[in-house]
Design an enzyme around this catalytic site. Structure first.
Site, PDB file in Angstrom:
ATOM      1  N   ALA A 211       0.570  -1.208  -0.065  1.00 13.70           N
ATOM      2  CA  ALA A 211       0.058  -0.048   0.109  1.00 13.70           C
ATOM      3  C   ALA A 211       0.872   1.490  -0.046  1.00 13.70           C
ATOM      4  O   ALA A 211       2.242   1.045  -0.091  1.00 13.70           O
ATOM      5  CB  ALA A 211      -0.860  -0.003   1.293  1.00 13.70           C
ATOM      6  N   ASN A 212       0.234   2.436   0.111  1.00 12.95           N
ATOM      7  CA  ASN A 212       1.009   3.610   0.311  1.00 12.95           C
ATOM      8  C   ASN A 212       0.311   4.714   1.360  1.00 12.95           C
ATOM      9  O   ASN A 212      -0.817   4.264   1.830  1.00 12.95           O
ATOM     10  CB  ASN A 212       1.360   4.362  -0.995  1.00 12.95           C
ATOM     11  CG  ASN A 212      -0.095   4.688  -1.662  1.00 12.95           C
ATOM     12  OD1 ASN A 212      -0.989   5.503  -1.169  1.00 12.95           O
ATOM     13  ND2 ASN A 212      -0.413   4.136  -3.004  1.00 12.95           N
TER      14      ASN A 212
END
Ligand code: C5P
Length: 404
Positions: A211-212
């Site tokens: 993810a980010n």
């Protein structure tokens, strides 16, 4: 441009209420009509007499006055304005707004209005930082409510210092001016706008993902602002931290490939804004079962490139929107990279921002952006993400009108 506009000023019960006198004076100097409503608590800090002396109009304080008067109901009161301003917006008023309570004239007007609302919060720093207030503010932002302040500084209480002081009258005035300069309530009426927002989650196995740090705040604010400007909005959101905006069709997705499919399904649109932080890569073969520790050593993740949604839509042979807007999150050479991206992706505008950790932009409430197009680069002042969204929406409305 400002002369003849009408503001409904709802004055809450805080020590900062006295600053409203200065705000009203400055609004009147610009030819803006001000009608004031005061809560009961507000009247402990300033009197209706002094507020009325400056607005030059009767000040409203009681829900039941209105029905007795026959000439104006609370619905009319809240709809005759072009903008509703709540200052000071106390913790209590914000909580009532977030929950739709309407137990006095101010809160009833807020629930009855169909006009944009700007709040200037003011409270003790601990109350501002309290999870309940955080929740309420997140909800209000998602509802498309604009915010100015609060500022950090010394509080009325001795020895208290922190974020919670109401924005100064000059700042509130600037926010009101920016509002009137920006999106008109109906400027996107009849337009279909697509927005992507949030991060994507790329599965490694059924329980793990890549993810980010994108929160979805900017993209969701754009969707809310486009809705407030009258557009029909589809928001395609990865797993964002913020609640769904009201009045918007929200399609929740996890991965880049799901986002791509949802975007394609929702074309054609008049304009598309790609604010999502889409993962560039995904795991080539996500495991169907949870990967076990210790069997065959440390797993090696083979990555493959994700589809570029922005580029695909910008180069779509049949369904390219008239206006395609991308975002560029960079940590260095922000504008140069944005210019290159404009070419590479084939979009019309790039909204570029510096997301190096020191800026606090990623996940924060404020954004500093540059609008990069074939016409050149504009540096926009730092502003709340909601404000940036409204400016962008105003520009989109203008561009769609020009190319109509
Ligand atoms: O190439 P980069 O990721 O920096 O480009 C950012 C812009 O491209 C953003 O508007 C983002 O939403 C969009 N994008 C996309 N699909 C991807 C990667 C980025 O739509 N796979």
């Amino acid at each position: 441009m400002l002369a003849g506009k009408r503001v409904l000023l709802l004055i809450g019960g805080g020590i900062a209420a006295y600053k409203c006198l200065e705000l009203v004076r400055r609004l009147k100097e610009r030819g803006i009509g001000v009608r004031a409503v005061m809560t009961q608590a507000a009247q402990k800090f300033v009197t209706p007499l002094s507020v009325g002396a400056i607005t030059g109009e009767r000040v409203f304080t009681d829900l039941f006055d209105l029905t007795a008067e026959h000439d104006i109901g609370h619905i009319r009161l809240s709809r005759e304005a072009d903008l509703v301003v709540v200052a000071p917006a106390t913790a209590d008023l914000l909580a009532k707004m977030a929950h739709g309570l309407a137990d006095d004239l101010a809160t009833t007007a807020l629930l009855a209005t169909d006009k944009p609302v700007l709040v200037a919060p003011a409270m003790n720093p601990r109350m501002w930082a309290h999870p309940a207030t955080r929740r309420n503010m997140a909800q209000l932002r998602a509802d498309g409510i604009a915010t100015i302040g609060p500022n950090a500084g010394a509080m009325a209480e001795r020895d208290e210092f922190g974020e919670g002081r109401m924005a100064e009258p000059a700042q509130i005035l600037a926010a009101i001016e920016a509002h009137f300069a920006g999106a008109d309530a109906g400027s996107l009426k009849g337009r279909r706008i697509l927005v992507t927002s949030g991060p994507t989650h790329e599965p490694i196995d059924p329980v793990r993902y890549i993810a980010n740090r994108s929160s979805g705040k900017q993209g969701h604010a754009i969707a809310a602002a486009a809705r407030a400007a009258g557009a029909q909005v589809v928001l395609i959101s990865g797993p964002a931290e913020v609640p769904d905006p009201q009045g918007v069709t929200v399609i929740h997705v996890e991965s880049a490939r799901e986002m791509m499919a949802a975007v394609e399904e929702n074309l054609p649109v008049d304009a598309a804004v790609f604010a999502a932080a889409v993962a560039d890569w995904r795991v080539a073969d996500a495991s169907e079962q949870k990967i076990k520790k210790g069997e065959g050593g440390v797993p090696l993740l083979q990555l493959v490139e994700n589809p570029d949604i922005l580029a695909a839509v910008a180069r779509h042979p049949a369904l390219r929107p008239r206006l395609v807007v991308g975002f560029a999150a960079e940590t260095e050479h922000v504008v140069d990279h944005a210019r290159a991206k404009l070419e590479k992706k084939g979009c019309d505008w790039i909204v570029a921002n510096d997301v190096s950790p020191a800026t606090g932009i990623m996940g924060g409430d404020v954004n500093t952006v540059h609008l990069v197009s074939a016409a050149g680069v504009e540096d926009w002042p730092s502003a709340a993400k909601g404000e940036v969204a409204r400016h962008l929406v105003a520009r989109i409305a203008a561009a769609l009108t020009e190319t109509a």
